[in-house]
Design a protein around this motif. Structure first.
Motif, PDB file in Angstrom:
ATOM      1  N   VAL A  25       1.688  -6.421   4.025  1.00 55.82           N
ATOM      2  CA  VAL A  25       0.850  -5.101   3.742  1.00 55.82           C
ATOM      3  C   VAL A  25      -0.642  -5.480   4.647  1.00 55.82           C
ATOM      4  CG1 VAL A  25      -0.220  -3.906   2.034  1.00 55.82           C
ATOM      5  CG2 VAL A  25       2.097  -4.900   1.649  1.00 55.82           C
ATOM      6  N   VAL A  67       2.908  -1.313   6.445  1.00 56.34           N
ATOM      7  CA  VAL A  67       3.692  -2.042   5.578  1.00 56.34           C
ATOM      8  C   VAL A  67       5.078  -2.512   6.259  1.00 56.34           C
ATOM      9  CG1 VAL A  67       4.958  -2.450   3.293  1.00 56.34           C
ATOM     10  CG2 VAL A  67       3.021  -1.061   3.269  1.00 56.34           C
ATOM     11  N   ILE A 119       5.165 -10.970  -1.155  1.00 60.22           N
ATOM     12  CA  ILE A 119       4.273 -10.024  -0.446  1.00 60.22           C
ATOM     13  C   ILE A 119       2.861 -10.589  -0.030  1.00 60.22           C
ATOM     14  CG2 ILE A 119       2.972  -7.730  -0.568  1.00 60.22           C
ATOM     15  CD1 ILE A 119       5.257  -6.655  -2.090  1.00 60.22           C
ATOM     16  N   ARG A 163       7.639  -9.264   3.020  1.00 58.59           N
ATOM     17  CA  ARG A 163       6.824  -8.118   3.530  1.00 58.59           C
ATOM     18  C   ARG A 163       5.369  -8.465   3.606  1.00 58.59           C
ATOM     19  NH1 ARG A 163       7.149  -2.722   0.807  1.00 58.59           N
ATOM     20  NH2 ARG A 163       7.545  -3.998  -1.274  1.00 58.59           N
ATOM     21  N   ILE A 169      -4.426   0.509   2.989  1.00 53.84           N
ATOM     22  CA  ILE A 169      -3.236   0.180   3.400  1.00 53.84           C
ATOM     23  C   ILE A 169      -3.087   0.847   4.663  1.00 53.84           C
ATOM     24  CG2 ILE A 169      -0.785  -0.257   3.498  1.00 53.84           C
ATOM     25  CD1 ILE A 169      -0.994  -0.464   0.198  1.00 53.84           C
ATOM     26  N   LEU A 192       1.830   1.001  -3.582  1.00 54.90           N
ATOM     27  CA  LEU A 192       2.691   0.025  -2.915  1.00 54.90           C
ATOM     28  C   LEU A 192       3.943  -0.348  -4.147  1.00 54.90           C
ATOM     29  CD1 LEU A 192       3.024  -2.394  -0.831  1.00 54.90           C
ATOM     30  CD2 LEU A 192       1.795  -3.839  -2.485  1.00 54.90           C
ATOM     31  N   PHE A 237      -0.947  -9.715   1.618  1.00 54.61           N
ATOM     32  CA  PHE A 237      -1.919  -8.832   2.078  1.00 54.61           C
ATOM     33  C   PHE A 237      -2.697  -9.600   3.167  1.00 54.61           C
ATOM     34  CE2 PHE A 237      -2.771  -6.757  -2.707  1.00 54.61           C
ATOM     35  CZ  PHE A 237      -1.648  -6.342  -2.536  1.00 54.61           C
TER      36      PHE A 237
END
Ligand code: ADP
Ligand code: ADP
Length: 226
Positions: free
Chosen positions: A206, A216, A33, A204, A213, A25, A35
Motif C-alpha cells: 500500500v 495498492v 501487507i 500486497r 493511499i 483498505l 505500508f
C-alpha cells in the motif's frame, strides 16, 4: 468478508495537521501487507489508529465485520513492534517477553513457560537470561517480536522494525520475520520507507503519499508501474 477493514479513515492532529484522508483498505486473514511511503505520508498514523493508540477523526476500523473503534488497545488482540524495540534494559530477555503476561496476572511459571516458547519461535531459546545490552540489535528486535506475539495476536503491526539495523542484518531479519509470520498465519501490517524491503516481504503493498493511499497492489504490479 475481509479480516480487517479500514473504512474512510481520517486524522487531524490538534484539529490542524491533516495527517490522513479517506484511507480505505481491506486485508485477508494471514495476509502480509506493507505500508510504503516517504516520511510524513501517514503510515505510522494509520498504524496508531489500528492499534488504538490514537483515535480516528473520521471513519472506522473493523475486524471480522465488527467495529473496534471503541475497543481499548489491550483488548484488540493486536501485537505491536516499533523501530526502537522498547525493551526494558534492566530485565532479561525472558522477563521482557513475559512482562505483558505478568501484567495481566498470568501465574509466573506459566508466563515464563510461554516466554520460553516465544523465544524459541524466534530462534532465541538459549538467550532468555541475557539482558538487552548483551544482545545484538537483531537479537533485541527478535525479543521485541517474541513479546508482541505472547498473546497469540491475530493481527501484528510492525513499524519500521528493521530501521535501526545494518543492511546485512536487515535482509536476514526480513527472512526471519516472514518465516515466523507464515508459520503463525498472523495477519501483518509492516511499515517501511524502503522499496526493496517492501518488494521482498509483502503479499500486497500500500503506497502512501500526503496522507492518502496512492496505490495498492502486489509487489510486481507496484514495481512495474512506479
Ligand atoms: P517517522 O520516522 O515515522 O517519520 P517521526 O519522526 O515523524 O516518525 O515521528 C516520531 C514521533 O513523533 C511519532 O510518535 C509521531 O506521532 C510524532 N510526531 C510526528 N510529527 C509530529 C508533529 N508534527 N507534532 C507532534 N508529534 C509528531
Ligand atoms: P509516516 O509514518 O509516513 O512518516 P506519520 O503518520 O508519522 O507519517 O505523519 C503524518 C503526518 O502527521 C505528518 O505531517 C506528521 O508530522 C503528522 N503527525 C504525526 N504524528 C503527529 C502528532 N502526534 N501530532 C501532530 N502531528 C503529527
Amino acid at each position: 468478508a475481509p479480516y480487517l477493514e479500514l473504512r474512510g479513515l481520517g486524522k487531524s492532529y490538534d484539529g490542524r495537521t491533516r495527517a490522513l484522508d479517506n484511507v480505505s483498505l481491506t486485508a485477508a486473514k494471514g495476509e502480509f501487507i506493507t505500508f510504503l511511503g516517504p516520511s510524513g505520508s501517514g503510515k505510522t498514523t494509520t498504524l496508531m489508529l489500528v492499534a488504538g493508540f490514537e483515535s480516528a477523526s473520521e471513519g472506522d476500523i473493523l475486524i471480522e465485520g465488527r467495529s473496534i473503534g471503541r475497543v481499548p488497545p489491550h483488548k484488540r488482540g493486536i501485537g505491536v513492534v516499533f523501530q526502537n524495540y522498547a525493551l526494558f534494559p534492566h530485565r532479561a530477555a525472558a522477563e521482557n517477553v513475559a512482562f505483558p503476561l505478568l501484567m495481566r496476572k498470568m501465574p509466573k511459571a506459566q508466563a515464563m513457560a510461554k516466554a520460553a516458547e516465544m523465544l524459541g519461535l524466534v530462534g532465541l531459546e538459549r538467550f532468555g537470561g541475557r539482558y538487552p545490552r548483551e544482545m545484538s540489535g537483531g537479537q533485541q528486535q527478535r525479543v521485541a517480536l517474541a513479546r508482541a506475539l505472547v498473546f497469540d495476536p491475530a493481527l501484528l503491526l510492525l513499524d519500521e522494525p528493521l530501521g535501526a539495523l545494518d543492511k546485512n542484518l536487515r535482509e536476514q531479519m526480513q527472512i526471519e520475520i516472514k518465516a515466523v509470520q507464515r508459520r503463525l498465519g498472523v495477519t501483518t501490517i509492516f511499515v517501511t520507507h524502503d522499496q526493496s524491503e517492501a518488494m521482498a516481504m509483502s503479499d500486497r503493498i500500500v503506497v502512501f503519499d500526503g496522507g492518502r493511499i496512492q496505490q495498492v497492489g502486489a509487489p510486481l504490479d507496484i514495481y512495474r508501474y512506479p
